[in-house]
Write an enzyme that holds these catalytic residues in place. Structure first.
Site, PDB file in Angstrom:
ATOM      1  N   ASP A   1       3.245  40.266  35.386  1.00  0.00           N
ATOM      2  CA  ASP A   1       3.891  39.709  36.761  1.00  0.00           C
ATOM      3  C   ASP A   1       4.939  40.849  37.195  1.00  0.00           C
ATOM      4  O   ASP A   1       5.543  40.715  38.264  1.00  0.00           O
ATOM      5  CB  ASP A   1       4.385  38.545  36.478  1.00  0.00           C
ATOM      6  CG  ASP A   1       3.229  37.571  36.404  1.00  0.00           C
ATOM      7  OD1 ASP A   1       2.967  37.141  35.241  1.00  0.00           O
ATOM      8  OD2 ASP A   1       2.702  37.358  37.040  1.00  0.00           O
TER       9      ASP A   1
ATOM     10  N   HIS B   1       5.008  31.146  33.999  1.00  0.00           N
ATOM     11  CA  HIS B   1       3.564  31.629  33.835  1.00  0.00           C
ATOM     12  C   HIS B   1       2.986  32.442  35.089  1.00  0.00           C
ATOM     13  O   HIS B   1       3.694  33.322  35.326  1.00  0.00           O
ATOM     14  CB  HIS B   1       2.581  30.308  33.663  1.00  0.00           C
ATOM     15  CG  HIS B   1       1.124  30.508  33.415  1.00  0.00           C
ATOM     16  ND1 HIS B   1       0.649  31.905  32.895  1.00  0.00           N
ATOM     17  CD2 HIS B   1       0.249  29.629  33.265  1.00  0.00           C
ATOM     18  CE1 HIS B   1      -0.739  31.603  32.882  1.00  0.00           C
ATOM     19  NE2 HIS B   1      -1.000  30.429  32.955  1.00  0.00           N
TER      20      HIS B   1
ATOM     21  N   HIS C   1       6.276  38.027  26.646  1.00  0.00           N
ATOM     22  CA  HIS C   1       5.000  37.620  26.625  1.00  0.00           C
ATOM     23  C   HIS C   1       4.732  36.831  25.201  1.00  0.00           C
ATOM     24  O   HIS C   1       5.219  37.279  24.249  1.00  0.00           O
ATOM     25  CB  HIS C   1       3.889  38.548  26.792  1.00  0.00           C
ATOM     26  CG  HIS C   1       2.599  37.886  27.207  1.00  0.00           C
ATOM     27  ND1 HIS C   1       1.586  37.525  26.165  1.00  0.00           N
ATOM     28  CD2 HIS C   1       1.942  37.980  28.410  1.00  0.00           C
ATOM     29  CE1 HIS C   1       0.562  36.951  26.823  1.00  0.00           C
ATOM     30  NE2 HIS C   1       0.914  37.193  28.176  1.00  0.00           N
TER      31      HIS C   1
HETATM   32  C1  SDX Z   1       1.926  35.086  32.512  1.00  0.00           C
HETATM   33  O1  SDX Z   1      -0.128  33.478  28.257  1.00  0.00           O
HETATM   34  C2  SDX Z   1      -0.436  34.375  28.912  1.00  0.00           C
HETATM   35  O2  SDX Z   1      -1.438  35.001  28.553  1.00  0.00           O
HETATM   36  C3  SDX Z   1       0.167  34.532  30.414  1.00  0.00           C
HETATM   37  C4  SDX Z   1      -0.237  35.468  31.045  1.00  0.00           C
HETATM   38  C5  SDX Z   1      -1.868  35.431  31.643  1.00  0.00           C
HETATM   39  O3  SDX Z   1      -2.462  36.186  32.097  1.00  0.00           O
HETATM   40  O4  SDX Z   1      -2.132  34.028  31.616  1.00  0.00           O
HETATM   41  O5  SDX Z   1      -0.162  36.648  30.489  1.00  0.00           O
HETATM   42  C6  SDX Z   1       0.542  35.557  32.443  1.00  0.00           C
HETATM   43  O6  SDX Z   1       2.218  33.925  32.237  1.00  0.00           O
HETATM   44  C7  SDX Z   1       2.905  36.507  31.710  1.00  0.00           C
HETATM   45  C8  SDX Z   1       4.340  35.730  31.548  1.00  0.00           C
HETATM   46  C9  SDX Z   1       4.984  35.725  32.997  1.00  0.00           C
HETATM   47  N1  SDX Z   1       6.477  34.896  32.660  1.00  0.00           N
HETATM   48  C10 SDX Z   1       7.339  35.583  32.913  1.00  0.00           C
HETATM   49  O7  SDX Z   1       7.459  36.673  33.166  1.00  0.00           O
HETATM   50  C11 SDX Z   1       8.775  34.787  32.631  1.00  0.00           C
HETATM   51  C12 SDX Z   1       9.712  35.473  31.750  1.00  0.00           C
HETATM   52  N2  SDX Z   1       9.389  35.482  30.419  1.00  0.00           N
HETATM   53  C13 SDX Z   1       9.475  34.405  29.645  1.00  0.00           C
HETATM   54  O8  SDX Z   1      10.079  33.085  29.830  1.00  0.00           O
HETATM   55  C14 SDX Z   1       8.711  34.512  28.268  1.00  0.00           C
HETATM   56  O9  SDX Z   1       8.769  35.635  27.758  1.00  0.00           O
HETATM   57  C15 SDX Z   1       7.325  33.762  28.219  1.00  0.00           C
HETATM   58  C16 SDX Z   1       7.238  32.506  28.524  1.00  0.00           C
HETATM   59  C17 SDX Z   1       6.438  34.836  28.704  1.00  0.00           C
HETATM   60  C18 SDX Z   1       7.001  33.805  26.673  1.00  0.00           C
HETATM   61  O10 SDX Z   1       7.932  32.979  26.120  1.00  0.00           O
HETATM   62  P1  SDX Z   1       7.699  32.731  24.456  1.00  0.00           P
HETATM   63  O11 SDX Z   1       6.665  33.361  23.785  1.00  0.00           O
HETATM   64  O12 SDX Z   1       7.814  31.073  24.289  1.00  0.00           O
HETATM   65  O13 SDX Z   1       9.212  33.196  23.776  1.00  0.00           O
HETATM   66  P2  SDX Z   1      10.573  32.651  23.771  1.00  0.00           P
HETATM   67  O14 SDX Z   1      10.771  31.810  25.075  1.00  0.00           O
HETATM   68  O15 SDX Z   1      10.401  32.054  22.465  1.00  0.00           O
HETATM   69  O16 SDX Z   1      11.417  33.722  23.764  1.00  0.00           O
HETATM   70  C19 SDX Z   1      11.626  34.476  22.429  1.00  0.00           C
HETATM   71  C20 SDX Z   1      12.936  34.973  22.919  1.00  0.00           C
HETATM   72  C21 SDX Z   1      14.193  34.040  23.197  1.00  0.00           C
HETATM   73  O17 SDX Z   1      15.604  34.552  22.705  1.00  0.00           O
HETATM   74  P3  SDX Z   1      16.226  34.051  21.662  1.00  0.00           P
HETATM   75  O18 SDX Z   1      16.114  32.255  21.683  1.00  0.00           O
HETATM   76  O19 SDX Z   1      15.300  34.294  20.426  1.00  0.00           O
HETATM   77  O20 SDX Z   1      17.645  34.578  21.317  1.00  0.00           O
HETATM   78  O21 SDX Z   1      12.864  35.995  23.821  1.00  0.00           O
HETATM   79  C22 SDX Z   1      14.072  35.482  24.624  1.00  0.00           C
HETATM   80  C23 SDX Z   1      14.189  34.042  24.618  1.00  0.00           C
HETATM   81  O22 SDX Z   1      15.396  33.553  25.260  1.00  0.00           O
HETATM   82  N3  SDX Z   1      13.220  35.922  26.035  1.00  0.00           N
HETATM   83  C24 SDX Z   1      13.719  36.462  27.083  1.00  0.00           C
HETATM   84  C25 SDX Z   1      12.588  36.576  28.010  1.00  0.00           C
HETATM   85  N4  SDX Z   1      11.478  36.060  27.462  1.00  0.00           N
HETATM   86  C26 SDX Z   1      11.838  35.693  26.244  1.00  0.00           C
HETATM   87  N5  SDX Z   1      14.949  36.806  27.210  1.00  0.00           N
HETATM   88  C27 SDX Z   1      15.112  37.626  28.630  1.00  0.00           C
HETATM   89  N6  SDX Z   1      13.897  37.668  29.495  1.00  0.00           N
HETATM   90  C28 SDX Z   1      12.911  37.145  29.280  1.00  0.00           C
HETATM   91  N7  SDX Z   1      11.833  37.318  30.244  1.00  0.00           N
END
Ligand code: SDX
Length: 430
Positions: free
Chosen positions: A363, A268, A307
């Site tokens: 981010d 997050h 996201h």
């Molecule tokens: C913020 O919610 C908000 O609004 C948050 C925010 C706000 O203003 O409050 O926008 C702020 O938190 C932004 C996000 C910051 N976090 C990151 O950058 C961390 C990296 N990103 C993630 O871990 C991920 O993308 C999330 C947590 C942000 C979202 O995750 P989801 O929606 O639960 O997606 P998921 O984990 O189910 O992933 C779906 C697929 C998976 O692959 P498969 O299992 O289908 O093979 O996408 C892949 C994940 O492994 N994936 C990534 C990835 N993010 C998702 N693979 C590589 N790198 C990534 N960053």
């Protein structure tokens, strides 16, 4: 178009149910009448991480993840970033309308005159180790504020609540800056009421021997834009925490500490810090392809990408990227930017990321700017928490005023052991 209802046939009993549709949702409680017998509890929905569950009705922030749209109270984020200030946006989030000149003047006066923190808070802060993470300090200090303002428990007294709102928005910046000064072993730089909200924050962060700190106007403006972009984002993880804690009618300082704790997570608001650590670990452009390969092998995630809602470019990331160039004019360009740009270029072409609709989020570029502005990496989640305070409070206030809301208490699917008798220790098998 037919009736705004769902017709459900329960094949276990052959019974048919009409479930009303309102705002493109059905009420989960309407499913409880779907039973196999009168003693049956009735159907629930199962939705881990609330992937498809609306927890509230809100009028604050609108996001369209597919079209990359973000609006605060109907105003596009792009226009607010270009034309507004953080304090004006905080007012908008809380009260629903842009302030008149007189309203903004009064609002700014109140925030400015609540920036001081009780001197005893410094004693609490001094108890932290020199290398304590500033986000841990912020969480502790914001919670501690509840002990200095016990009247904050009167959450339905509007005047009392309003005074806490001034205090929280004003003091979160002071606590953040004091945390930084404590880490650096520097004396605290007190608020300067002649400066703007972001100018004063820079003053409390970076003032040294000069009699009066003069913030660089480009950096002061850049921080305003960054704070506007981070102010709210509808029902994200930390806002959900704020609402859940607030639903128990906890005082707002304690709820705020809980929300900040949720934001601290690397998935997050802790992601901006994780992005910088990732860019520094990659080190050079030549290492980017190998790193991407390891991400695609599932070894770790590309921090700052992806996201839950945006399945398109995060509109905030686009704006922040432009701000980066303005900041670099003053601070000099950060070499990590080239690595970030190369990561983005590859990720936007590579099937692995395209298929999963992974784009840069808020981010990805913010950390590079903060580093160029001389903020240490572990201050980055704190820089997210400062502006998000106004969003959390706006959402908390909306919860209190929503007659449909009650204490948050989800259900569960129990898959554990059925009833069994206690086993004396001498009879227990390994
Ligand atoms: C913020 O919610 C908000 O609004 C948050 C925010 C706000 O203003 O409050 O926008 C702020 O938190 C932004 C996000 C910051 N976090 C990151 O950058 C961390 C990296 N990103 C993630 O871990 C991920 O993308 C999330 C947590 C942000 C979202 O995750 P989801 O929606 O639960 O997606 P998921 O984990 O189910 O992933 C779906 C697929 C998976 O692959 P498969 O299992 O289908 O093979 O996408 C892949 C994940 O492994 N994936 C990534 C990835 N993010 C998702 N693979 C590589 N790198 C990534 N960053």
């Amino acid at each position: 178009m037919g009736a705004e209802t769902l017709t459900i046939i329960d094949n276990r009993t052959g019974r048919q149910y009409e479930i009303p549709i309102e705002n493109d949702t059905i009420r989960a409680m309407d499913l409880r009448k779907i039973k196999v017998s009168d003693e049956d509890f009735g159907l629930m929905t199962y939705d881990p991480a609330f992937m498809n569950t609306a927890s509230c009705k809100s009028r604050i922030t609108f996001i369209d993840g597919d079209r990359g749209i973000l609006r605060y109270r109907g105003y596009p984020i792009e226009q607010l970033a270009e034309k507004s200030t953080y304090l004006e946006v905080a007012y908008l989030l809380l009260y629903g309308e842009l302030p008149t000149s007189a309203e903004l003047k009064e609002w700014t006066w109140h925030i400015t005159h609540h920036t001081f923190i009780h001197e005893s808070i410094k004693k609490v802060m001094d108890g932290f180790h020199y290398d304590a993470h500033p986000m841990g300090m912020l969480i502790g200090m914001v919670g501690a504020l509840s002990t200095f303002y016990p009247e904050a428990k009167n959450i339905f007294d509007k005047d009392c609540r309003q005074k806490q709102i001034y205090r929280m928005i004003a003091k979160v910046a002071t606590i953040a800056a004091f945390s930084y000064r404590h880490r650096k072993g520097l004396p605290y730089a007190y608020p300067d009421n002649d400066l703007s909200y972001t100018g004063n924050f820079l003053n409390m962060m970076f003032k040294t021997t000069e009699v009066k700190y003069k913030p660089d106007p480009v950096l002061e403006r850049a921080l305003n834009v960054l704070f506007i972009l981070h102010a709210d984002h509808e029902q994200n993880c930390s806002t959900n925490a704020m609402r859940s804690i607030g639903s128990a009618h906890t005082d707002p300082y304690s709820a705020l500490a809980g929300a900040a704790a949720a934001l601290y997570g690397p998935l997050h608001g802790g992601a901006n810090e994780a992005v910088l650590r990732m860019l520094n670990e990659i080190g050079t452009l030549e290492h980017v392809p190998e790193y991407i390969k390891r991400v695609k092998a599932g070894e770790f995630r590309l921090m700052g990408f992806g996201h839950r809602v945006y399945k398109n470019y995060d509109p905030r990331a686009r704006i922040i990227k432009d701000v980066a160039y303005e900041v670099f004019e003053v601070t000099g360009k950060d070499p990590l930017l080239d690595i970030a740009l190369e990561l983005e270029r590859i990720a936007l072409e590579d099937e692995y990321f395209v298929k999963r609709k992974l784009y840069p989020n808020v981010d990805f570029y913010s950390g590079i700017i903060y580093q160029a502005m001389r903020f240490p990496v572990d201050m980055f989640p704190v820089l997210f928490a400062i502006p998000r305070t106004s969003g959390w409070i706006a959402q908390w206030q909306e919860l209190l005023e929503d007659s449909e809301q009650k204490i948050a208490r989800p259900r569960q699917i129990y898959l554990g052991a059925q009833e069994r008798d206690y086993v004396p220790i001498e009879e227990r098998q390994k």
